[in-house]
Write a protein that holds these residues in place. Structure first.
Motif, short mmCIF file in Angstrom:
data_model
loop_
_atom_site.label_atom_id
_atom_site.label_comp_id
_atom_site.label_asym_id
_atom_site.label_seq_id
_atom_site.Cartn_x
_atom_site.Cartn_y
_atom_site.Cartn_z
N PHE A 4 2.02 0.54 -3.86
CA PHE A 4 0.82 -0.25 -4.13
C PHE A 4 0.27 0.05 -5.52
O PHE A 4 -0.15 -0.85 -6.24
CB PHE A 4 -0.24 0.02 -3.05
CG PHE A 4 -1.50 -0.77 -3.24
CD1 PHE A 4 -1.51 -2.14 -3.09
CD2 PHE A 4 -2.68 -0.12 -3.57
CE1 PHE A 4 -2.68 -2.86 -3.27
CE2 PHE A 4 -3.84 -0.83 -3.75
CZ PHE A 4 -3.85 -2.21 -3.59
N ILE A 5 0.29 1.31 -5.90
CA ILE A 5 -0.18 1.71 -7.23
C ILE A 5 0.71 1.11 -8.31
O ILE A 5 0.22 0.59 -9.32
CB ILE A 5 -0.25 3.24 -7.34
CG1 ILE A 5 -1.33 3.78 -6.40
CG2 ILE A 5 -0.52 3.69 -8.77
CD1 ILE A 5 -1.34 5.28 -6.27
N TYR A 6 2.03 1.14 -8.09
CA TYR A 6 2.95 0.55 -9.06
C TYR A 6 2.74 -0.96 -9.17
O TYR A 6 2.82 -1.53 -10.26
CB TYR A 6 4.40 0.87 -8.70
CG TYR A 6 4.79 2.29 -9.00
CD1 TYR A 6 4.59 2.85 -10.25
CD2 TYR A 6 5.37 3.08 -8.02
CE1 TYR A 6 4.95 4.14 -10.53
CE2 TYR A 6 5.75 4.38 -8.28
CZ TYR A 6 5.54 4.91 -9.54
OH TYR A 6 5.90 6.20 -9.81
N ILE A 7 2.47 -1.61 -8.05
CA ILE A 7 2.20 -3.06 -8.07
C ILE A 7 0.94 -3.35 -8.86
O ILE A 7 0.89 -4.30 -9.65
CB ILE A 7 2.12 -3.61 -6.63
CG1 ILE A 7 3.50 -3.59 -5.98
CG2 ILE A 7 1.54 -5.01 -6.60
CD1 ILE A 7 3.49 -3.88 -4.50
N LEU A 8 -0.10 -2.54 -8.67
CA LEU A 8 -1.34 -2.72 -9.44
C LEU A 8 -1.11 -2.54 -10.94
O LEU A 8 -1.68 -3.27 -11.75
CB LEU A 8 -2.42 -1.75 -8.95
CG LEU A 8 -3.08 -2.08 -7.63
CD1 LEU A 8 -4.08 -0.99 -7.27
CD2 LEU A 8 -3.76 -3.43 -7.68
N ILE A 9 -0.28 -1.59 -11.31
CA ILE A 9 0.02 -1.37 -12.72
C ILE A 9 0.76 -2.57 -13.30
O ILE A 9 0.46 -3.02 -14.42
CB ILE A 9 0.82 -0.06 -12.91
CG1 ILE A 9 -0.08 1.14 -12.61
CG2 ILE A 9 1.39 0.05 -14.32
CD1 ILE A 9 0.64 2.47 -12.59
N MET A 50 -4.86 4.34 -12.58
CA MET A 50 -3.73 4.42 -11.64
C MET A 50 -2.74 5.50 -12.06
O MET A 50 -2.16 6.17 -11.21
CB MET A 50 -3.03 3.07 -11.52
CG MET A 50 -3.84 1.99 -10.84
SD MET A 50 -4.28 2.41 -9.16
CE MET A 50 -6.03 2.60 -9.30
N SER A 51 -2.57 5.70 -13.35
CA SER A 51 -1.70 6.78 -13.84
C SER A 51 -2.28 8.14 -13.48
O SER A 51 -1.55 9.04 -13.05
CB SER A 51 -1.51 6.68 -15.35
OG SER A 51 -0.91 5.46 -15.69
#
Length: 66
Positions: A4-9, A50-51
């Protein structure tokens, strides 16, 4: 959660690219450019946050492994 975090990025990167198309570099503070500039800065903040979250999750997993 990690995916989910990678999708947001990725979404934030797409929004940065989209908003830079609307920037007028000769008049950055006109109405359309101002909105696009705010969008670019907000997307950059999302990427930074997010990072930081990803790094804190990695640190948390290392501490649990000890």
């Amino acid at each position: 959660m990690k995916y989910f975090i990678y999708i947001l990025i990725v979404i934030a990167l797409a929004l940065i690219i989209y908003n830079t198309m609307y920037l007028d570099f000769e008049n950055l503070f006109t109405e359309d450019s101002k909105t696009a500039l705010i969008g670019v800065l907000a997307s950059a903040c999302v990427i930074i946050l997010m990072s930081i979250l990803l790094i804190s999750k990695k640190i948390q997993q290392k501490r649990k492994g000890q």
